[in-house]
Design a protein around this motif. Sequence first.
Motif, PDB file in Angstrom:
ATOM      1  N   LEU A  30      -8.083  -7.932   7.723  1.00 16.33           N
ATOM      2  CA  LEU A  30      -8.309  -8.493   6.373  1.00 16.33           C
ATOM      3  C   LEU A  30      -9.185  -7.606   5.681  1.00 16.33           C
ATOM      4  O   LEU A  30      -9.093  -7.375   4.393  1.00 16.33           O
ATOM      5  CB  LEU A  30      -8.639  -9.988   6.474  1.00 16.33           C
ATOM      6  N   LYS A  31     -10.583  -7.124   6.127  1.00 17.11           N
ATOM      7  CA  LYS A  31     -11.096  -6.179   5.587  1.00 17.11           C
ATOM      8  C   LYS A  31     -10.895  -5.202   5.044  1.00 17.11           C
ATOM      9  O   LYS A  31     -11.497  -4.773   4.042  1.00 17.11           O
ATOM     10  CB  LYS A  31     -12.648  -6.297   6.513  1.00 17.11           C
ATOM     11  N   THR A  32     -10.237  -4.529   5.405  1.00 15.71           N
ATOM     12  CA  THR A  32      -9.803  -3.253   5.064  1.00 15.71           C
ATOM     13  C   THR A  32      -8.308  -3.240   4.345  1.00 15.71           C
ATOM     14  O   THR A  32      -7.946  -2.082   3.736  1.00 15.71           O
ATOM     15  CB  THR A  32      -9.443  -2.223   6.204  1.00 15.71           C
ATOM     16  N   GLU A  33      -7.520  -4.310   4.463  1.00 11.65           N
ATOM     17  CA  GLU A  33      -6.081  -3.958   3.863  1.00 11.65           C
ATOM     18  C   GLU A  33      -5.735  -5.127   2.816  1.00 11.65           C
ATOM     19  O   GLU A  33      -4.840  -5.127   2.116  1.00 11.65           O
ATOM     20  CB  GLU A  33      -5.105  -4.237   5.204  1.00 11.65           C
ATOM     21  N   ALA A  34      -6.658  -6.244   2.688  1.00 18.67           N
ATOM     22  CA  ALA A  34      -6.011  -7.289   1.901  1.00 18.67           C
ATOM     23  C   ALA A  34      -6.895  -6.980   0.600  1.00 18.67           C
ATOM     24  O   ALA A  34      -8.122  -6.805   0.398  1.00 18.67           O
ATOM     25  CB  ALA A  34      -6.455  -8.707   2.368  1.00 18.67           C
ATOM     26  N   PRO A  35      -6.455  -6.808  -0.478  1.00 20.99           N
ATOM     27  CA  PRO A  35      -6.782  -6.599  -1.655  1.00 20.99           C
ATOM     28  C   PRO A  35      -7.511  -7.773  -2.462  1.00 20.99           C
ATOM     29  O   PRO A  35      -7.260  -8.500  -3.087  1.00 20.99           O
ATOM     30  CB  PRO A  35      -5.616  -6.114  -2.730  1.00 20.99           C
ATOM     31  N   PHE A  36      -8.970  -7.641  -2.096  1.00 24.23           N
ATOM     32  CA  PHE A  36     -10.007  -8.593  -2.597  1.00 24.23           C
ATOM     33  C   PHE A  36     -11.040  -7.607  -3.077  1.00 24.23           C
ATOM     34  O   PHE A  36     -11.265  -6.778  -2.467  1.00 24.23           O
ATOM     35  CB  PHE A  36     -10.395  -9.822  -1.782  1.00 24.23           C
ATOM     36  N   HIS A  62      -8.197 -17.815   1.910  1.00 24.38           N
ATOM     37  CA  HIS A  62      -9.280 -17.067   1.120  1.00 24.38           C
ATOM     38  C   HIS A  62      -9.285 -17.253  -0.136  1.00 24.38           C
ATOM     39  O   HIS A  62      -8.501 -17.662  -0.883  1.00 24.38           O
ATOM     40  CB  HIS A  62      -8.954 -15.486   1.362  1.00 24.38           C
ATOM     41  N   ALA A  92     -16.686  -0.612  -0.415  1.00 25.22           N
ATOM     42  CA  ALA A  92     -16.431  -0.885   1.017  1.00 25.22           C
ATOM     43  C   ALA A  92     -17.306  -0.253   1.900  1.00 25.22           C
ATOM     44  O   ALA A  92     -18.042   0.687   1.650  1.00 25.22           O
ATOM     45  CB  ALA A  92     -14.861  -0.020   1.125  1.00 25.22           C
ATOM     46  N   MET A 134       0.905  -1.093  -0.134  1.00 29.80           N
ATOM     47  CA  MET A 134       0.017   0.048  -0.056  1.00 29.80           C
ATOM     48  C   MET A 134       0.936   1.417  -0.007  1.00 29.80           C
ATOM     49  O   MET A 134       1.958   1.325   0.731  1.00 29.80           O
ATOM     50  CB  MET A 134      -0.756  -0.169   1.109  1.00 29.80           C
ATOM     51  N   ILE A 193     -16.373 -18.566   2.208  1.00 31.40           N
ATOM     52  CA  ILE A 193     -15.353 -17.607   1.524  1.00 31.40           C
ATOM     53  C   ILE A 193     -13.827 -17.511   1.964  1.00 31.40           C
ATOM     54  O   ILE A 193     -12.866 -17.555   1.357  1.00 31.40           O
ATOM     55  CB  ILE A 193     -15.932 -15.782   1.581  1.00 31.40           C
ATOM     56  N   VAL A 194     -13.926 -17.430   3.255  1.00 36.98           N
ATOM     57  CA  VAL A 194     -12.766 -17.200   4.116  1.00 36.98           C
ATOM     58  C   VAL A 194     -12.480 -17.832   5.428  1.00 36.98           C
ATOM     59  O   VAL A 194     -13.700 -18.011   6.075  1.00 36.98           O
ATOM     60  CB  VAL A 194     -12.253 -15.645   4.239  1.00 36.98           C
ATOM     61  N   PRO A 233     -11.230   0.891  -2.915  1.00 33.43           N
ATOM     62  CA  PRO A 233     -10.976   0.308  -1.479  1.00 33.43           C
ATOM     63  C   PRO A 233     -11.306  -1.197  -1.484  1.00 33.43           C
ATOM     64  O   PRO A 233     -12.510  -1.677  -2.367  1.00 33.43           O
ATOM     65  CB  PRO A 233     -12.140   0.799  -0.452  1.00 33.43           C
ATOM     66  N   VAL A 234     -10.868  -1.939  -0.747  1.00 34.01           N
ATOM     67  CA  VAL A 234     -10.998  -3.527  -0.822  1.00 34.01           C
ATOM     68  C   VAL A 234     -12.192  -4.053  -0.180  1.00 34.01           C
ATOM     69  O   VAL A 234     -12.660  -3.126   0.710  1.00 34.01           O
ATOM     70  CB  VAL A 234      -9.626  -4.190  -0.279  1.00 34.01           C
ATOM     71  N   THR A 235     -12.867  -4.965  -0.656  1.00 31.38           N
ATOM     72  CA  THR A 235     -14.033  -5.491   0.109  1.00 31.38           C
ATOM     73  C   THR A 235     -14.310  -7.002   0.038  1.00 31.38           C
ATOM     74  O   THR A 235     -15.049  -7.939  -0.126  1.00 31.38           O
ATOM     75  CB  THR A 235     -15.262  -5.377  -0.994  1.00 31.38           C
ATOM     76  N   GLY A 236     -12.709  -7.715   0.609  1.00 28.81           N
ATOM     77  CA  GLY A 236     -12.667  -8.957   0.668  1.00 28.81           C
ATOM     78  C   GLY A 236     -13.525  -9.605   2.205  1.00 28.81           C
ATOM     79  O   GLY A 236     -14.056  -8.882   3.136  1.00 28.81           O
ATOM     80  N   ARG A 295       0.932 -11.227   0.582  1.00 32.81           N
ATOM     81  CA  ARG A 295       1.661 -10.413   1.232  1.00 32.81           C
ATOM     82  C   ARG A 295       1.132  -9.803   2.338  1.00 32.81           C
ATOM     83  O   ARG A 295       1.544  -9.509   3.358  1.00 32.81           O
ATOM     84  CB  ARG A 295       2.554  -9.528   0.258  1.00 32.81           C
ATOM     85  N   MET A 307      -9.472 -10.954  10.961  1.00 36.13           N
ATOM     86  CA  MET A 307     -10.482 -10.510  10.228  1.00 36.13           C
ATOM     87  C   MET A 307     -10.693  -8.850   9.871  1.00 36.13           C
ATOM     88  O   MET A 307     -10.775  -8.708   8.747  1.00 36.13           O
ATOM     89  CB  MET A 307     -11.572 -11.218  10.820  1.00 36.13           C
TER      90      MET A 307
END
Lengths: 84, 168
Positions: free
Chosen positions: B133-139, B98, B154, A62, B109-110, A80-83, B76, B130
């Motif tokens: 993961l919701k705010t920083e992992a690129p999905f 994931h 988001a 980032m 999903i995860v 913004p990410v949405t996983g 990463r 978790m």
Amino acid sequence: MVIRILYFASLRESVGQEAEELVLPEGIDTVGKLRSHIAARGAQWDAFAVGKTLRAAVNQRMAPADTALGEGDEVAFFPPVTGG
Amino acid sequence: MTKSLFFRPLLAVDGGAVTVRVQQDNFDVGREIAAITRGNLAIGAVASFVGTVRASNDGSGVSAMTLEHYPGMTERALEAIVAQARDRWDVFDALVVHRYGRLEPGDQIVMVVVASAHRGEAFAACEFIMDFLKTEAPFWKKEETPQGLRWVDARETDNCAAERWKTT
């Protein structure tokens, strides 16, 4: 200086491509300046305009707007990410 | 901080490896827990979380979703989040799996599994992983709804959930 740019998710769809190589013009040496440079391409690049929420990564980390760019960098732009 | 840096090398030797997997295939949380706990009799607590696809979101039916990720960076980012959790709590092992690709309501999903000596560390580290993961992992999720395809926005509540860890 040549960099590789990746676009993901809704951004990839709106700009109509997933990747490109770009020779950086003189003075475009940070993520923020690159964003402004891309925004000036036209309407299709509106997601890069000031005030639009956009995330960036440099070499898969980032990266805030002041992150410096170097030869061969992989720069990614995405919403913004949405996983999870 | 509930853990001193002094213990880190010991944990690196005695504890399991930080493990992250990003895959299309489904997973079996029971099998993963068994693999993590096997042979480590110091473990007294295992916390797990599984996220699944809901059949509705934001007032609309969802018949399927497609998860996109950023190969390389996603792994990463998840590894960095797990490493932060291990710095913060005494944890023997932590695993994040994931999925990406097209998933339907009810699909997994995860999953996050954390093993520690006592429940407090396992619960906290699992929730921490978790939340970040919701705010920083690129999905990114794209939903199939009766109104057509739409990218999921988001949520501000996810940012708040991650932020609260920064003040404690």
